[in-house]
Design an enzyme around this catalytic site. Structure first.
Site, mmCIF file in Angstrom:
data_model
loop_
_atom_site.group_PDB
_atom_site.id
_atom_site.type_symbol
_atom_site.label_atom_id
_atom_site.label_comp_id
_atom_site.label_asym_id
_atom_site.label_seq_id
_atom_site.Cartn_x
_atom_site.Cartn_y
_atom_site.Cartn_z
ATOM 1 N N GLU A 21 58.656 13.471 64.047
ATOM 2 C CA GLU A 21 58.807 12.075 63.605
ATOM 3 C C GLU A 21 60.105 11.527 64.194
ATOM 4 O OE1 GLU A 21 58.451 11.939 59.336
ATOM 5 O OE2 GLU A 21 56.390 12.702 59.407
ATOM 6 N N GLY A 28 63.028 15.786 64.175
ATOM 7 C CA GLY A 28 62.681 16.466 65.425
ATOM 8 C C GLY A 28 62.813 17.962 65.238
ATOM 9 N N PHE A 63 56.522 10.886 69.830
ATOM 10 C CA PHE A 63 56.456 11.710 71.058
ATOM 11 C C PHE A 63 55.189 12.567 71.103
ATOM 12 C CE2 PHE A 63 61.221 11.446 70.391
ATOM 13 C CZ PHE A 63 61.402 10.461 71.345
ATOM 14 N N GLU A 94 51.839 27.502 71.091
ATOM 15 C CA GLU A 94 52.398 26.530 72.024
ATOM 16 C C GLU A 94 53.460 27.177 72.923
ATOM 17 O OE1 GLU A 94 53.054 22.639 70.215
ATOM 18 O OE2 GLU A 94 54.954 22.498 71.260
ATOM 19 N N ARG A 105 62.606 26.150 108.636
ATOM 20 C CA ARG A 105 63.735 25.250 108.873
ATOM 21 C C ARG A 105 64.824 25.974 109.681
ATOM 22 N NH1 ARG A 105 65.484 20.103 109.515
ATOM 23 N NH2 ARG A 105 67.591 19.811 108.688
ATOM 24 N N GLY A 161 67.167 20.755 101.008
ATOM 25 C CA GLY A 161 68.189 19.784 101.412
ATOM 26 C C GLY A 161 67.760 18.363 101.085
HETATM 27 C C1 LIG Z 1 57.656 15.968 76.883
HETATM 28 C C2 LIG Z 1 57.639 16.096 75.390
HETATM 29 C C3 LIG Z 1 56.427 16.274 74.744
HETATM 30 C C4 LIG Z 1 56.380 16.369 73.350
HETATM 31 N N1 LIG Z 1 55.169 16.495 72.742
HETATM 32 C C5 LIG Z 1 55.107 16.548 71.387
HETATM 33 C C6 LIG Z 1 53.831 16.612 70.717
HETATM 34 O O1 LIG Z 1 52.771 16.635 71.355
HETATM 35 N N2 LIG Z 1 53.825 16.645 69.362
HETATM 36 C C7 LIG Z 1 54.956 16.628 68.618
HETATM 37 O O2 LIG Z 1 54.859 16.694 67.404
HETATM 38 N N3 LIG Z 1 56.181 16.559 69.225
HETATM 39 C C8 LIG Z 1 56.291 16.502 70.578
HETATM 40 N N4 LIG Z 1 57.512 16.425 71.211
HETATM 41 C C9 LIG Z 1 58.715 16.333 70.409
HETATM 42 C C10 LIG Z 1 59.546 17.618 70.423
HETATM 43 O O3 LIG Z 1 58.940 18.610 69.660
HETATM 44 C C11 LIG Z 1 60.959 17.253 69.928
HETATM 45 O O4 LIG Z 1 61.523 16.417 70.910
HETATM 46 C C12 LIG Z 1 61.830 18.471 69.711
HETATM 47 O O5 LIG Z 1 61.408 19.219 68.600
HETATM 48 C C13 LIG Z 1 63.317 18.076 69.491
HETATM 49 O O6 LIG Z 1 63.442 17.031 68.569
HETATM 50 P P1 LIG Z 1 64.316 15.735 68.958
HETATM 51 O O7 LIG Z 1 63.913 15.283 70.291
HETATM 52 O O8 LIG Z 1 64.225 14.794 67.826
HETATM 53 O O9 LIG Z 1 65.811 16.270 69.097
HETATM 54 P P2 LIG Z 1 66.860 16.549 67.905
HETATM 55 O O10 LIG Z 1 66.269 17.442 66.908
HETATM 56 O O11 LIG Z 1 67.430 15.262 67.441
HETATM 57 O O12 LIG Z 1 67.981 17.343 68.700
HETATM 58 C C14 LIG Z 1 68.949 16.698 69.546
HETATM 59 C C15 LIG Z 1 69.869 17.778 70.105
HETATM 60 O O13 LIG Z 1 70.541 18.454 69.028
HETATM 61 C C16 LIG Z 1 70.293 19.839 69.098
HETATM 62 N N5 LIG Z 1 70.159 20.403 67.749
HETATM 63 C C17 LIG Z 1 69.489 19.890 66.688
HETATM 64 N N6 LIG Z 1 69.567 20.722 65.649
HETATM 65 C C18 LIG Z 1 70.276 21.804 66.040
HETATM 66 C C19 LIG Z 1 70.675 23.007 65.429
HETATM 67 N N7 LIG Z 1 70.354 23.318 64.176
HETATM 68 N N8 LIG Z 1 71.395 23.903 66.172
HETATM 69 C C20 LIG Z 1 71.714 23.626 67.457
HETATM 70 N N9 LIG Z 1 71.362 22.496 68.094
HETATM 71 C C21 LIG Z 1 70.659 21.603 67.397
HETATM 72 C C22 LIG Z 1 68.978 19.980 69.861
HETATM 73 O O14 LIG Z 1 68.829 21.256 70.436
HETATM 74 C C23 LIG Z 1 69.107 18.865 70.884
HETATM 75 O O15 LIG Z 1 69.856 19.291 71.979
HETATM 76 C C24 LIG Z 1 57.584 16.322 72.602
HETATM 77 C C25 LIG Z 1 58.811 16.170 73.261
HETATM 78 C C26 LIG Z 1 58.846 16.052 74.638
HETATM 79 C C27 LIG Z 1 60.154 15.889 75.345
#
Ligand SMILES: Cc1cc2nc3c(=O)[nH]c(=O)nc-3n(C[C@H](O)[C@H](O)[C@H](O)COP(=O)(O)OP(=O)(O)OC[C@H]3O[C@@H](n4cnc5c(N)ncnc54)[C@H](O)[C@@H]3O)c2cc1C
Length: 380
Positions: A125, A129, A154, A239, A265, A336
C-alpha cells in the site's frame, strides 16, 4: 545429490529457448505489453508448468519449473514480459493451485492456465511497503459476502489483470489478522489506476488498485480466514525463488553477449578480452551464474520435498539481485559508449535489473531476515 538434468528437462529447456527466441524478442514489444505475444505464450502452454493435468497443466516438479523459468530468462530478453509471466504464474495462479479450495480452483485455474485470465498480487500500500503488516485495507464480513475497502500500490500486471490476490485486515483485536481473497476486476467497486511509468520493466504495466465497498463472494477466500500472514509468507517464498530464477538465465545471456563483444572489439591492436580488467569482469559473471543456479536448484528441490525455504529464498534473492545488477553494469562497461546507447540494449537490461533490489522485499529487508534466521553457534 544428483546435479544431472533429465533428458525431459533438457528437452523442455531447449523448447522454451527456441520458442522465446522465435516469438518473444520483437523490438517493438520490448517495452510495451502485447496481448498478441501473451496469446502466443498461452498457446505454447507455459503457465501450467506445475498445475495438475485436470486443470490443463503439465504437472511438472518445481525443479523442472526452475529449469524452465531460467531458460525463459535466458532466451527472452524482454525482462518486463518475463516479469508479467512470473507474476501471473507464481503469485496468482500458483497460490490458487496450492492454497485454494476445489471450488476456487474449478472457478479460476483452467482459465489462468490457458491465459484467458491474467493474475496479480496486491499486497503493498502507499503507506505500507516493507512494513506490509501495517496495511490498512480491510474487509468486513456480511451474511453472504465480504466487503473490501482500501487501496493497493505498485501492482505489477495491475492494468492488464483480471484477478487479484488481495491481502486485507480481517481482525484488529486481540491482534491484527489478515486474510487473502481472490478479487475479480469485474466486481463492482474495483478501480484500476493508470499505468505508473517506471525506470524499467516497461512491458509489465503497473498501477494502483482501489477497492470501494467491493462485495467478495464467501468462496473467494484464499486459505482460511485470518491465515493471511502465513499465506503471505508462502507467497513471498514462491516470488523470491521463481521471479529471480529468470535472472540467472538473463545473467547467462548478458555474459555471452559481453564475451562475444570483448572478443570482437579491438583496441591497442588486440581484442579487449585480452585485458585482464575486462576478462575478470566476465569471470565474475560466470561465478555469479554458477552459484545462483546451485541455490535455485536447491530451493526448487526443497519445494519438491514440501519443505520451507524461507531463509534460502532470502539468500538467493539478495545474491541474485546484487549480481544481476553488477553483471549488467559490467556488461555496459565492457561495451563502452556503445553500451550506453539504446541500440545495444544493455542500458535497458540495467534499467530492468535495478528493480530487483526493491520488489519482493528490498535488499535491506532480506538481510534483516537472514540475520534473524542465522542459528546460534550452539545450534550449528
Ligand atoms: C517493479 C516493482 C514491482 C512491484 N510489484 C508489486 C506487486 O505486484 N504487488 C505488490 O504488492 N507490491 C509490488 N511492489 C512493491 C514492493 O513490494 C515494495 O516496493 C517493497 O516492498 C518496498 O516497499 P516501499 O517501496 O514502500 O519502500 P519502503 O518500505 O518505504 O522502504 C524505503 C527504504 O527504506 C528501507 N527500509 C525500510 N524498512 C527498513 C528496515 N526495517 N530495515 C532496513 N531498511 C529498511 C528499504 O529497504 C528501502 O531502501 C513492486 C515494486 C516494484 C519496484
Amino acid at each position: 545429490m544428483d546435479f544431472e538434468l533429465t533428458s525431459d528437462q533438457i528437452q523442455l529447456k531447449q523448447e522454451i529457448i527456441n520458442f522465446a527466441r522465435e516469438n518473444l524478442n520483437e523490438e517493438e514489444t520490448l517495452e510495451e505489453f502485447s496481448y498478441e505475444v501473451w496469446k502466443k505464450i498461452s498457446e505454447f502452454g507455459l503457465f501450467g508448468l506445475t498445475v495438475p493435468e485436470e486443470y490443463g497443466g503439465l504437472n511438472e516438479s518445481f525443479l523442472t519449473a526452475a529449469v524452465a523459468i531460467e531458460a525463459l530468462g535466458y532466451a527472452c530478453k524482454n525482462n518486463g514480459l518475463v516479469f508479467v509471466i512470473n507474476n501471473h504464474i507464481w503469485v496468482a495462479l500458483n497460490l490458487i493451485n496450492l492454497y485454494g479450495t476445489k471450488e476456487l480452483k474449478e472457478k479460476y485455474l483452467a482459465d489462468m492456465v490457458c491465459g484467458n485470465r491474467i493474475g496479480a498480487i496486491s499486497l503493498t500500500e502507499a503507506d505500507a511497503g516493507s512494513d506490509a503488516m501495517n496495511m490498512s485495507s480491510s474487509v468486513s464480513e456480511e451474511k453472504d459476502y465480504y466487503v473490501l475497502n482500501g487501496s493497493k500500490m505498485f501492482i505489477s500486471n495491475g492494468p492488464i489483470a483480471d484477478l487479484f490476490i488481495v491481502f486485507a485486515v480481517t481482525a484488529v483485536k486481540p491482534f491484527k489478522q489478515i486474510t487473502a481473497f481472490v478479487v475479480e476486476k469485474q466486481f463492482p467497486g474495483v478501480v484500476i489506476g493508470k499505468n505508473i511509468e517506471k525506470m524499467g520493466l516497461n512491458a509489465c504495466p503497473t498501477s494502483e488498485i482501489t477497492f470501494n465497498n467491493v462485495k467478495i463472494p464467501k468462496e473467494n477466500i484464499l486459505g482460511r480466514k485470518n491465515m493471511g500472514s502465513t499465506l503471505m509468507t508462502n507467497a513471498l517464498e514462491w516470488e523470491r525463488c521463481y521471479e529471480f530464477a529468470p535472472h540467472v538465465g538473463a545473467m547467462q545471456r548478458i555474459m555471452e553477449t559481453s564475451l562475444k563483444y570483448a572478443e570482437d572489439r579491438m583496441q591497442f591492436g588486440q581484442p579487449i578480452s585480452r585485458f585482464q580488467a575486462v576478462s575478470h569482469k566476465i569471470s565474475e559473471m560466470k561465478i555469479a551464474i554458477e552459484l545462483s543456479r546451485l541455490m535455485l536448484y536447491k530451493i526448487a528441490w526443497l519445494k519438491d520435498q514440501g519443505k520451507s525455504a524461507f531463509l534460502e529464498v532470502s539468500i538467493f534473492k539478495t545474491y541474485v539481485s546484487e549480481q544481476y545488477i553488477k553483471t549488467c553494469k559490467n556488461a555496459l562497461q565492457i561495451h563502452g559508449a556503445y553500451g550506453y546507447t539504446k541500440e545495444y540494449g544493455i542500458e535497458r537490461e540495467l534499467r530492468d535489473a535495478i528493480a530487483c533490489d526493491i520488489y519482493s522485499g528490498t535488499a535491506e529487508m532480506q538481510k534483516n531476515t537472514i540475520f534473524t534466521m542465522i542459528p546460534s553457534v550452539d545450534n550449528y
